[in-house]
Scaffold this motif. Structure first.
Motif, PDB file in Angstrom:
ATOM      1  N   ALA A 237       1.070  -1.241  -0.164  1.00 54.36           N
ATOM      2  CA  ALA A 237      -0.240   0.062  -0.350  1.00 54.36           C
ATOM      3  C   ALA A 237       0.981   1.094   0.392  1.00 54.36           C
ATOM      4  CB  ALA A 237      -1.145   0.014   1.321  1.00 54.36           C
ATOM      5  N   THR A 238       2.002   1.354   0.610  1.00 55.15           N
ATOM      6  CA  THR A 238       2.917   2.519   0.963  1.00 55.15           C
ATOM      7  C   THR A 238       3.898   2.402  -0.436  1.00 55.15           C
ATOM      8  OG1 THR A 238       3.431   2.142   2.948  1.00 55.15           O
ATOM      9  CG2 THR A 238       4.556   3.179   1.897  1.00 55.15           C
ATOM     10  N   ILE A 239       4.475   1.406  -1.183  1.00 53.67           N
ATOM     11  CA  ILE A 239       4.524   2.068  -2.484  1.00 53.67           C
ATOM     12  C   ILE A 239       3.908   2.151  -3.118  1.00 53.67           C
ATOM     13  CG2 ILE A 239       5.704   0.068  -4.265  1.00 53.67           C
ATOM     14  CD1 ILE A 239       6.968  -1.738  -2.861  1.00 53.67           C
ATOM     15  N   GLU A 240       2.661   1.959  -3.503  1.00 51.56           N
ATOM     16  CA  GLU A 240       1.671   2.390  -4.491  1.00 51.56           C
ATOM     17  C   GLU A 240       1.224   4.057  -3.876  1.00 51.56           C
ATOM     18  OE1 GLU A 240      -2.008  -0.272  -3.850  1.00 51.56           O
ATOM     19  OE2 GLU A 240      -1.203  -1.642  -5.103  1.00 51.56           O
ATOM     20  N   GLU A 241       0.620   4.493  -3.113  1.00 55.58           N
ATOM     21  CA  GLU A 241       1.009   5.400  -2.464  1.00 55.58           C
ATOM     22  C   GLU A 241       1.874   6.655  -3.138  1.00 55.58           C
ATOM     23  OE1 GLU A 241      -0.321   6.449   1.791  1.00 55.58           O
ATOM     24  OE2 GLU A 241      -2.152   4.974   1.754  1.00 55.58           O
ATOM     25  N   LEU A 242       2.964   6.168  -2.750  1.00 58.26           N
ATOM     26  CA  LEU A 242       4.162   6.790  -2.789  1.00 58.26           C
ATOM     27  C   LEU A 242       4.332   7.023  -4.712  1.00 58.26           C
ATOM     28  CD1 LEU A 242       7.376   4.996  -0.478  1.00 58.26           C
ATOM     29  CD2 LEU A 242       6.147   7.447  -0.532  1.00 58.26           C
ATOM     30  N   HIS A 243       3.283   6.160  -5.130  1.00 55.77           N
ATOM     31  CA  HIS A 243       3.755   6.083  -6.709  1.00 55.77           C
ATOM     32  C   HIS A 243       2.551   7.464  -7.437  1.00 55.77           C
ATOM     33  CE1 HIS A 243       3.360   5.206 -10.815  1.00 55.77           C
ATOM     34  NE2 HIS A 243       2.324   5.204 -10.324  1.00 55.77           N
ATOM     35  N   VAL A 244       1.377   7.168  -6.325  1.00 54.73           N
ATOM     36  CA  VAL A 244       0.497   8.464  -6.598  1.00 54.73           C
ATOM     37  C   VAL A 244       1.485   9.493  -6.642  1.00 54.73           C
ATOM     38  CG1 VAL A 244      -1.496   9.524  -6.929  1.00 54.73           C
ATOM     39  CG2 VAL A 244      -0.963   6.886  -6.456  1.00 54.73           C
ATOM     40  N   ALA A 245       2.113   9.690  -5.485  1.00 55.43           N
ATOM     41  CA  ALA A 245       2.817  11.053  -4.436  1.00 55.43           C
ATOM     42  C   ALA A 245       3.369  11.901  -5.790  1.00 55.43           C
ATOM     43  CB  ALA A 245       3.332  10.677  -3.371  1.00 55.43           C
ATOM     44  N   PHE A 246       4.405  10.831  -6.604  1.00 50.44           N
ATOM     45  CA  PHE A 246       5.401  11.478  -6.880  1.00 50.44           C
ATOM     46  C   PHE A 246       5.043  11.393  -7.950  1.00 50.44           C
ATOM     47  CE2 PHE A 246       8.927   9.253  -3.751  1.00 50.44           C
ATOM     48  CZ  PHE A 246       9.079   9.668  -4.143  1.00 50.44           C
ATOM     49  N   LYS A 247       4.310  11.138  -8.688  1.00 48.59           N
ATOM     50  CA  LYS A 247       3.326  11.431 -10.144  1.00 48.59           C
ATOM     51  C   LYS A 247       2.619  12.605  -9.614  1.00 48.59           C
ATOM     52  CE  LYS A 247       0.273   8.901 -13.824  1.00 48.59           C
ATOM     53  NZ  LYS A 247      -0.373   8.241 -14.001  1.00 48.59           N
ATOM     54  N   GLU A 248       1.899  12.833  -9.071  1.00 41.78           N
ATOM     55  CA  GLU A 248       1.137  14.194  -9.035  1.00 41.78           C
ATOM     56  C   GLU A 248       1.955  15.459  -8.294  1.00 41.78           C
ATOM     57  OE1 GLU A 248      -1.547  13.573  -5.576  1.00 41.78           O
ATOM     58  OE2 GLU A 248      -2.803  12.578  -6.155  1.00 41.78           O
ATOM     59  N   LEU A 249       3.478  14.625  -7.914  1.00 40.90           N
ATOM     60  CA  LEU A 249       4.048  16.509  -7.731  1.00 40.90           C
ATOM     61  C   LEU A 249       5.093  16.265  -9.336  1.00 40.90           C
ATOM     62  CD1 LEU A 249       5.251  15.321  -4.112  1.00 40.90           C
ATOM     63  CD2 LEU A 249       3.751  17.284  -5.149  1.00 40.90           C
ATOM     64  N   ASP A 250       5.574  15.369  -9.926  1.00 41.58           N
ATOM     65  CA  ASP A 250       5.953  15.767 -11.226  1.00 41.58           C
ATOM     66  C   ASP A 250       5.373  15.959 -11.825  1.00 41.58           C
ATOM     67  OD1 ASP A 250       8.663  14.801 -12.801  1.00 41.58           O
ATOM     68  OD2 ASP A 250       7.147  13.641 -13.572  1.00 41.58           O
ATOM     69  N   ALA A 251       4.347  16.237 -11.494  1.00 42.79           N
ATOM     70  CA  ALA A 251       3.307  17.161 -12.835  1.00 42.79           C
ATOM     71  C   ALA A 251       2.802  18.098 -12.734  1.00 42.79           C
ATOM     72  CB  ALA A 251       1.627  16.229 -13.025  1.00 42.79           C
ATOM     73  N   ASP A 252       3.043  19.098 -11.740  1.00 42.22           N
ATOM     74  CA  ASP A 252       3.022  20.118 -10.969  1.00 42.22           C
ATOM     75  C   ASP A 252       4.208  20.331 -11.433  1.00 42.22           C
ATOM     76  OD1 ASP A 252       2.748  22.725  -9.327  1.00 42.22           O
ATOM     77  OD2 ASP A 252       1.796  21.676  -8.154  1.00 42.22           O
TER      78      ASP A 252
END
Length: 260
Positions: free
Chosen positions: A31-46
């Motif tokens: 679950a943590t790996i999946e959350e980290l993936h989403v977080a990095f993806k969102e920040l990278d897109a900002d």
């Protein structure tokens, strides 16, 4: 996405991701790996975010490893899928992210935790940090890129020793090995990482993204790093950031990069 194992803070051009599982010493589970993936993806897109810091909650651990209870019963096939999925979702994903990622290593960075730190673009450690890849003591090997990234950072001989002995090294040893860029007291860890992120944010995000790709190409067996650099160098000339950077230099003023 509602995060349960991490939290994100944004200030000016900096995004900070904190792994928040202190009772488990911030161990990585699925679950943590999946959350980290989403977080990095969102920040990278900002486009407002120019740099990302990742750390662990508290001073005891950055990430003390993977959550062994999740995979202790896995078959050979399931083990292979676990490593492949983890590398795709998080470790390789971070390594090739266009936004620079700094690992603020506070306390233990073991197994998957050290692999996570090594996937980042560079590392800063607190003086109480301990790092290692203890997987062989469990009858397995590092599976999230550790056997590849550790030799690249510290050399083959030291990597062999660290992996085969399953031992830990201190922050000072990590600095001597070239595994981390700086070692500071715990209270100075985040301020230094923030200072470095601020310096990064003054530069062209487009050029930085090209630099990350070119550097990574040099460590790929199927890519010519010099050719990748030439291609990326040429591509920079077609960007608005290049026009702004060169114009600002000639006009003797600070550049205001549009990020395009």
């Amino acid at each position: 996405m509602e995060y349960k194992n991490i939290y994100i803070e944004e200030e000016r051009n900096l995004g900070t991701i904190t792994i928040d599982r202190p009772k488990k010493l911030n161990a990585l589970n699925k679950a943590t790996i999946e959350e980290l993936h989403v977080a990095f993806k969102e920040l990278d897109a900002d486009k407002n975010i120019k740099a990302i810091i990742i750390t662990g909650n508290g001073e005891k651990a950055f990430v003390a490893g993977a959550d062994i209870s999740e995979f202790a019963h896995f078959s050979e096939k399931e083990g292979g899928v676990l490593a492949a999925k983890g590398q795709e979702l998080l470790f390789d994903f971070i390594a090739h992210l266009s936004t620079p990622v700094i690992a603020a290593v506070n306390g233990f960075a073991l197994g998957g935790g050290l692999e996570l730190a090594m996937a980042c673009h560079f590392r800063v450690a607190s003086s109480n940090a301990k790092m290692g890849l203890p997987e062989v003591s469990l009858g397995v090997i590092p599976g999230y890129g550790g056997t590849q990234r550790l030799p690249q950072l510290v050399g083959k001989g030291r990597a062999m020793e660290m992996i085969m002995t399953a031992g830990m090294i201190s922050a000072e040893q990590a600095l001597d090995y070239g595994l981390v860029n700086y070692v500071v007291e715990p209270e100075d860890l985040m301020p230094l990482c923030t200072k470095l992120a601020s310096k990064i944010s003054n530069n062209s995000p487009v050029a930085i993204a090209h630099a990350i790709n070119a550097i990574n190409a040099g460590y790929s067996f199927n890519t010519n790093g010099y050719a990748a650099e030439i291609e990326a160098f040429g591509a920079c000339f077609g960007t608005n950031d290049f026009k702004e950077g060169t114009t600002a230099f000639l006009e003797k003023r600070k550049a205001n990069f549009p990020g395009s």
